[in-house]
Design an enzyme around this catalytic site. Structure first.
Site, short mmCIF file in Angstrom:
data_model
loop_
_atom_site.label_atom_id
_atom_site.label_comp_id
_atom_site.label_asym_id
_atom_site.label_seq_id
_atom_site.Cartn_x
_atom_site.Cartn_y
_atom_site.Cartn_z
N SER A 37 -1.96 -5.15 0.47
CA SER A 37 -1.40 -3.67 1.02
C SER A 37 -0.02 -3.62 1.37
O SER A 37 0.97 -4.08 0.93
CB SER A 37 -2.47 -3.12 2.12
N ARG A 60 -6.28 7.83 11.54
CA ARG A 60 -7.33 6.63 10.98
C ARG A 60 -8.41 7.38 10.13
O ARG A 60 -8.74 6.76 9.17
CB ARG A 60 -7.77 5.78 12.28
N ASP A 97 -9.69 1.02 -6.38
CA ASP A 97 -8.56 1.37 -5.13
C ASP A 97 -8.22 2.97 -5.47
O ASP A 97 -7.49 3.20 -6.41
CB ASP A 97 -7.31 0.42 -5.12
N HIS A 102 -9.90 0.03 -1.63
CA HIS A 102 -8.69 -0.71 -1.26
C HIS A 102 -8.78 -1.87 -0.39
O HIS A 102 -8.45 -2.87 -0.69
CB HIS A 102 -7.72 0.27 -0.60
N ASP A 103 -9.98 -1.66 0.50
CA ASP A 103 -10.28 -2.79 1.61
C ASP A 103 -11.07 -4.05 0.76
O ASP A 103 -11.53 -4.80 1.53
CB ASP A 103 -11.14 -2.25 2.59
#
Length: 378
Positions: free
Chosen positions: A145, A215, A313, A343-344
């Site tokens: 990232s 967040r 992602d 993504h994570d």
């Protein structure tokens, strides 16, 4: 070969690197960079050695043992018997390096006086740290990232300083979609009345609500649609009913509760000013700027590079990693993580990451012209 004095294993250390000029013309005066290391340094700090630089993501920190712990240690992919692992806290951060919450040389906190920084500024600060430690070359850099953006810029800015780069879950530049979603997060913080133009430090209040909202927005891009729907669907939080006559924020869908939890957890450990500064640095990410465009910049990359992407992602879609792989001439390979996580996944799919990182190190040694003279690298 010179002897290096590095921080005790696993302990946070802070090094003053002096004034950092930024790409846009600002200056971070009397900057400090924090770092941790694992494993013993072996080799020549000006030549072939076993130092590996790990780059954390946006809200990560120096403690690789926390977020890549299953990959770090003796005999693991990040083998501390073979490699000296170093991870810095990014400039602009809030975990030991100079950022908006830090004391300003002229008094008070940096706050709104902290200049906008780019990914290239982050890499420049890391180079200044390595210079201060007495290291002019190192073996490899790995990051995902925002850390992947730094790993890519290391290969472009300082190709003579490293042997290999592993770029994970990032693109050659910020897309319009990425900038749009990231500026929405910044806006959530800046619209919090407690933001006070970025100068909320020491006022007794902070933009916690704005940071938590940012967040929640971000987390939806970090996780996969499939994963969230399988976990929560349209279900309600236990004991609550979001289907009442009027909307009630106390009556939530299960996914709302999940996102609110992650918002609260970030508020507990991260500074809103750093979040704004680092998110803006991702908006400015563009390896083609000043280099004749993306493909020309990638085509000039001389560092052997492995590219890694995630098939689900949303934030950095896999086609962006394919673009990198098509245009980097010294491509070591492209790896695809298959996961519903999104993504994570590079922080969650440890078995796949284990294989990818081990393969990267094998290839990085084979690409090192001097490896035959240094048995510890085999």
């Amino acid at each position: 070969m010179a002897n290096l004095t590095l921080a005790p294993q696993g302990e946070l250390a802070q090094i003053r690197i002096g004034d950092l000029p930024t790409e846009a013309g600002g200056v971070v005066r009397d900057a400090t960079i924090a770092y941790r290391r694992w494993g013993e340094f072996r080799g020549d700090p000006d030549g072939t050695n076993n130092l590996v630089l790990i780059e954390h993501a946006l809200t990560g920190d120096t403690n690789v043992a926390d977020w890549w712990g299953d990959l770090l240690g003796p005999g693991r992919a990040l083998d501390t018997d073979a490699w000296c692992i170093v991870c810095t806290n990014v400039i602009g951060g809030c975990q030991g390096s100079t950022g908006p919450a830090s004391e300003h040389p002229d008094g008070g906190r940096w706050g709104s006086r902290f200049p906008a920084i780019s990914i290239r500024d982050q890499v420049s600060a890391e180079k200044m740290l390595l210079d201060a430690l007495g290291v002019s070359r190192f073996h490899a850099v790995l990051g995902g990232s925002m850390g992947g953006a730094r790993a890519l810029e290391w290969a472009l800015m300082y190709p003579d300083k490293l042997n290999a780069s592993c770029v994970i879950a990032v693109s050659a530049r910020a897309s319009a979609w990425q900038i749009g979603i990231q500026t929405a997060q910044i806006s959530a913080i800046e619209r919090d009345p407690a933001w006070q133009g970025g100068d909320y430090y020491d006022t007794g209040s902070s933009p916690d609500a704005g940071l938590a909202a940012a967040r929640r927005i971000a987390h939806l891009t970090y996780r996969g649609e499939q994963e969230l729907d399988e976990r929560f669907g349209a279900g309600r939080q236990d004991g609550e009913n979001p289907h009442g006559e009027f909307r009630d924020p106390e009556q939530r869908f299960a996914v709302e509760s999940y996102l609110q939890y992650h918002g609260r957890k970030l508020v507990e450990r991260f500074d809103a000013g750093s979040y704004v500064v680092l998110t803006e640095s991702l908006n400015r990410h563009n390896i083609g700027r000043g280099r004749g465009g993306l493909n020309k910049a990638l085509g000039a990359c001389r560092v052997p590079t492995m590219i890694v992407g995630v098939d689900t992602d949303i934030l950095y879609p896999y086609h962006q990693q394919e673009h990198l792989s098509r245009n980097i001439p010294e491509l070591m390979g492209i790896a695809r993580i298959s996961s519903p996580v999104g993504h994570d996944a590079f922080l969650a799919e440890f078995r796949q990451m284990d294989r990818i990182i081990r393969r990267f190190f094998v290839l990085s040694v084979l690409n090192d012209d001097d490896h035959e003279d240094d048995g510890y690298l085999i």
